[in-house]
Scaffold this active site. Structure first.
Site, PDB file in Angstrom:
ATOM      1  N   ASP A  40       0.827  -1.205   0.000  1.00  0.00           N
ATOM      2  CA  ASP A  40       0.000   0.000   0.000  1.00  0.00           C
ATOM      3  C   ASP A  40       0.864   1.259   0.000  1.00  0.00           C
ATOM      4  O   ASP A  40       1.570   1.525   0.970  1.00  0.00           O
ATOM      5  CB  ASP A  40      -0.896  -0.026   1.253  1.00  0.00           C
ATOM      6  CG  ASP A  40      -2.012   0.997   1.180  1.00  0.00           C
ATOM      7  OD1 ASP A  40      -1.940   1.891   0.320  1.00  0.00           O
ATOM      8  OD2 ASP A  40      -2.944   0.906   1.983  1.00  0.00           O
ATOM      9  N   ASP A  41       0.818   1.991  -1.085  1.00  0.00           N
ATOM     10  CA  ASP A  41       1.578   3.251  -1.208  1.00  0.00           C
ATOM     11  C   ASP A  41       3.083   3.014  -1.292  1.00  0.00           C
ATOM     12  O   ASP A  41       3.866   3.852  -0.855  1.00  0.00           O
ATOM     13  CB  ASP A  41       1.316   4.212  -0.024  1.00  0.00           C
ATOM     14  CG  ASP A  41      -0.112   4.712   0.032  1.00  0.00           C
ATOM     15  OD1 ASP A  41      -0.935   4.281  -0.803  1.00  0.00           O
ATOM     16  OD2 ASP A  41      -0.411   5.528   0.921  1.00  0.00           O
ATOM     17  N   CYS A  80      -6.148   4.318  -3.099  1.00  0.00           N
ATOM     18  CA  CYS A  80      -6.426   2.950  -2.639  1.00  0.00           C
ATOM     19  C   CYS A  80      -7.664   2.259  -3.198  1.00  0.00           C
ATOM     20  O   CYS A  80      -7.545   1.287  -3.932  1.00  0.00           O
ATOM     21  CB  CYS A  80      -6.520   2.932  -1.123  1.00  0.00           C
ATOM     22  SG  CYS A  80      -4.934   3.204  -0.329  1.00  0.00           S
ATOM     23  N   HIS A 135     -10.614  -2.622   2.033  1.00  0.00           N
ATOM     24  CA  HIS A 135     -10.923  -1.259   1.578  1.00  0.00           C
ATOM     25  C   HIS A 135     -11.821  -1.181   0.346  1.00  0.00           C
ATOM     26  O   HIS A 135     -11.696  -0.282  -0.491  1.00  0.00           O
ATOM     27  CB  HIS A 135      -9.637  -0.453   1.334  1.00  0.00           C
ATOM     28  CG  HIS A 135      -9.850   1.007   1.599  1.00  0.00           C
ATOM     29  ND1 HIS A 135      -8.918   1.976   1.349  1.00  0.00           N
ATOM     30  CD2 HIS A 135     -10.935   1.657   2.104  1.00  0.00           C
ATOM     31  CE1 HIS A 135      -9.403   3.151   1.676  1.00  0.00           C
ATOM     32  NE2 HIS A 135     -10.625   2.983   2.140  1.00  0.00           N
ATOM     33  N   ASP A 271      -0.344  -0.729  -4.757  1.00  0.00           N
ATOM     34  CA  ASP A 271      -1.645  -0.173  -5.193  1.00  0.00           C
ATOM     35  C   ASP A 271      -1.544   1.199  -5.835  1.00  0.00           C
ATOM     36  O   ASP A 271      -2.405   1.593  -6.614  1.00  0.00           O
ATOM     37  CB  ASP A 271      -2.653  -0.148  -4.027  1.00  0.00           C
ATOM     38  CG  ASP A 271      -2.324   0.897  -2.977  1.00  0.00           C
ATOM     39  OD1 ASP A 271      -1.139   1.270  -2.844  1.00  0.00           O
ATOM     40  OD2 ASP A 271      -3.248   1.338  -2.276  1.00  0.00           O
TER      41      ASP A 271
HETATM   42 MG    MG Z   1      -2.690   3.103  -1.328  1.00  0.00          MG
END
Ligand code: MG
Length: 452
Positions: A40-41, A80, A135, A271
Site C-alpha cells: 500500500d503506497d 487505494c 478497503h 496499489d
Molecule cells: Mg494506497
C-alpha cells in the site's frame, strides 16, 4: 545461392511463429496456485531491484532474478479503493463505479455483482483467502466473503481510518465478519499477516489456492515490529519495507518447503505511488515525477515482480505497458476460465509478456490515467499526453479544452520534465482523439457501485 538460404530462414521463422506464441503456456487444467502480494503506497523506487540504495530488499531482489521485473506496469488509480477495485475486477475504477476512497462512514462498496479474481478462481475449485487490507466496503454485504473469498483476516479499511468501538478509538482487525481486535496493534500486522499466509499455504498445499496478501503497510501511520524497528538506513519507512521484504521471503520459503514453486505464480506489486506529500513518512518514486494522488508516472507506475519457475523466464525485464487490470484476464486464461460476455472487462491477457514470448507487445492500445472521475492522461507507446484539466462549453453545447495539453516522450524523459506538445502537434491530436473516444465509451458503459 544466398536467396534460397534467406528464403528458408524466412519460411522457417514464419513457421516457427505460431508455435512460439506461448512456449511456456501451462497445460490444460493445470490450475497453478496464485499468490498476489499487494503493498500500500509503496513507491517505484523503494526496492533494491528498482534502484533503492538505502533500503535492503534481498528477498524481492532474488524473486526478480528468479522471475521478471516489469518496468512499465501501472495501477489503474493513484489511490487505494479505486486501485483495489480495478485490480480485483480487471476493469477501470470508473467502469465499476469506485472512483474515490471509501471512508469508514461510507455505506458503499464494490458491487457484489462484479466478478473478481477470487470468484473466477473459486469457480475453478480454488481455496481463496484475503489477508490484509480490504478497503472495498466494510459493511458486511461488501466484505471479501461477498466477492469470492472463503476467508478474511485483516483490516476492512485503511489504517488511518479510525472508528470507536467500546469506547476505544482505532482500526479493527477482523477475522471473517467479526472484529477480533480493536484497536488493532499496528506494529505486528505485517508479521501476523505473514504467519496467516504461511499457514494458509500449508493448509492448502494439496489443492489449488489463491492467496491475496494485501499488506496494510507502508501506508501511514507506519509501524514495524520490534525485529525490524531501527534497522534500516532509510528510517522507519525503510524498516517497514524491509519487514515487507522479509514477509515475501517467508511466503516464498513456504512455497519451496511444500514443493510448490513450479505450481505457483507469484506476483508482487503496489496499489499506487508513494505518499510523497507526507514529509519523511512516504517512499520514493525513484526517477518518476510525483506520487500518490497524481496521474504523473510517480502516482501510478508501480514496481511489479512476477515469478513462476519454468514458466516465467528468469532474470528478465519487460518494458511493455501493462496494468493491474490485466491480472484478472491473464489468470482467467491460465486456469481456462471464460471471461463474462455480459460486461466489458478492460484488462487484457498479458501472458505472452510474462512468458517472455519474443516480440510480444502490450495488448493495450493505450494506458488511461484516471483520477477520481476524470481522465487526466493517456499513454500510447512512448508518448504520454496530459489532458487539460478544464473545459469550456461552446454555444453549440460541445466542450472545448481550456488550458494546454502537455506531451512527454517517456522513452527519453521518464521524469515528464519536457513538454514537447508544440513540436508534435500530430501526436497530441492523435492521442487526444484516442482519449476522448475511450472516455466517452467508458462513461456509457459504467456500472454502479454497490449500495445497501
Ligand atoms: Mg494506497
Amino acid at each position: 545461392m544466398k536467396q534460397p538460404i534467406l528464403l528458408s530462414i524466412l519460411v522457417a521463422s514464419l513457421w516457427a511463429e505460431p508455435r512460439e506464441l506461448q512456449p511456456t503456456a501451462p497445460q490444460d487444467g493445470e490450475r497453478p496456485n496464485i499468490v498476489l502480494i499487494f503493498t500500500d503506497d509503496q513507491g517505484y523506487g523503494d526496492l533494491g531491484c528498482y534502484g533503492a540504495t538505502e533500503i535492503r530488499t534481498p528477498h524481492l531482489d532474488r524473486m526478480a532474478t528468479e522471475g521478471m521485473r516489469l518496468l512499465d506496469f501501472y495501477s489503474a488509480a493513484p489511490i487505494c479503493s479505486p486501485s483495489r477495485a480495478a485490480l480485483l475486477t480487471g476493469s477501470y475504477p470508473l467502469r465499476v463505479g469506485i472512483t474515490t476512497v471509501i471512508y469508514q462512514n461510507s455505506e458503499v462498496g464494490l458491487n457484489p455483482d462484479e466478478l473478481t479474481i477470487a470468484e473466477v478462481l473459486k469457480a475453478k475449485g480454488y481455496a481463496t483467502t484475503c489477508i490484509g487490507k480490504w478497503h472495498l466496503g466494510h459493511m458486511k454485504e461488501f466484505l471479501p466473503m461477498a466477492q469470492g473469498f472463503d476467508s478474511f483476516y485483516g483490516l476492512p479499511v485503511t489504517n488511518d481510518m479510525m472508528t470507536r468501538v467500546d469506547g476505544e478509538t482505532g482500526v479493527s482487525l477482523m477475522r471473517g465478519a467479526e472484529i477480533i481486535e480493536h484497536p488493532a496493534k499496528m506494529a505486528t500486522l505485517t508479521k501476523r499477516y505473514t504467519e496467516e499466509a504461511v499457514r494458509f499455504i500449508a493448509e492448502n498445499k494439496e489443492r489449488p489456492f489463491f492467496l491475496y496478501l494485501a499488506h496494510t503497510m507502508p501506508h501511514v501511520p507506519l509501524a514495524a515490529s520490534a525485529d525490524f524497528r531501527g534497522r534500516s538506513a532509510a528510517g522507519l519507512y525503510g524498516d517497514v519495507i524491509e519487514e515487507l521484504d522479509w514477509s515475501a521471503g517467508q511466503v516464498l520459503a513456504a512455497l519451496r518447503e511444500h514443493d510448490l514453486d513450479e505450481k505457483t505464480l507469484v506476483i508482487f506489486t503496489s496499489d499506487n505511488g508513494p505518499a510523497v506529500l507526507k514529509a519523511g513518512a512516504g517512499g520514493s518514486a525513484g526517477k518518476l515525477r510525483g506520487g500518490k494522488m497524481a496521474t504523473s508516472e510517480g502516482g501510478m507506475r508501480v514496481p511489479c515482480i512476477v515469478r513462476w519457475p519454468g514458466r516465467v523466464p528468469t532474470g528478465t525485464v519487460c518494458d511493455e505497458p501493462a496494468m493491474t487490470i490485466d491480472l484478472l484476464p491473464t489468470i482467467a486464461g491460465l486456469v481456462g476460465a471464460e471471461l463474462p460476455s455480459d460486461r466489458v472487462i478492460d484488462g487484457k491477457d498479458i501472458w505472452p509478456l510474462l512468458a517472455g514470448v519474443e516480440g510480444a507487445r502490450s495488448p493495450h492500445e493505450a494506458v488511461y490515467y484516471y483520477r477520481r472521475n476524470n481522465l487526466e492522461a493517456v499513454r500510447v507507446g512512448r508518448w504520454k499526453l496530459a489532458l487539460p484539466k478544464k473545459f469550456v462549453r461552446l454555444p453549440d453545447g460541445s466542450l472545448k479544452p481550456k488550458g494546454a495539453y502537455k506531451l512527454y516522450d517517456l522513452e527519453r524523459d521518464i521524469a515528464e520534465s519536457r513538454n514537447v506538445a508544440r513540436t508534435h502537434a500530430d501526436v497530441v491530436e492523435r492521442l487526444s482523439a484516442i482519449a476522448t473516444t475511450f472516455d466517452q465509451q467508458l462513461r456509457e458503459g459504467a456500472r454502479p457501485i454497490g449500495e445497501l
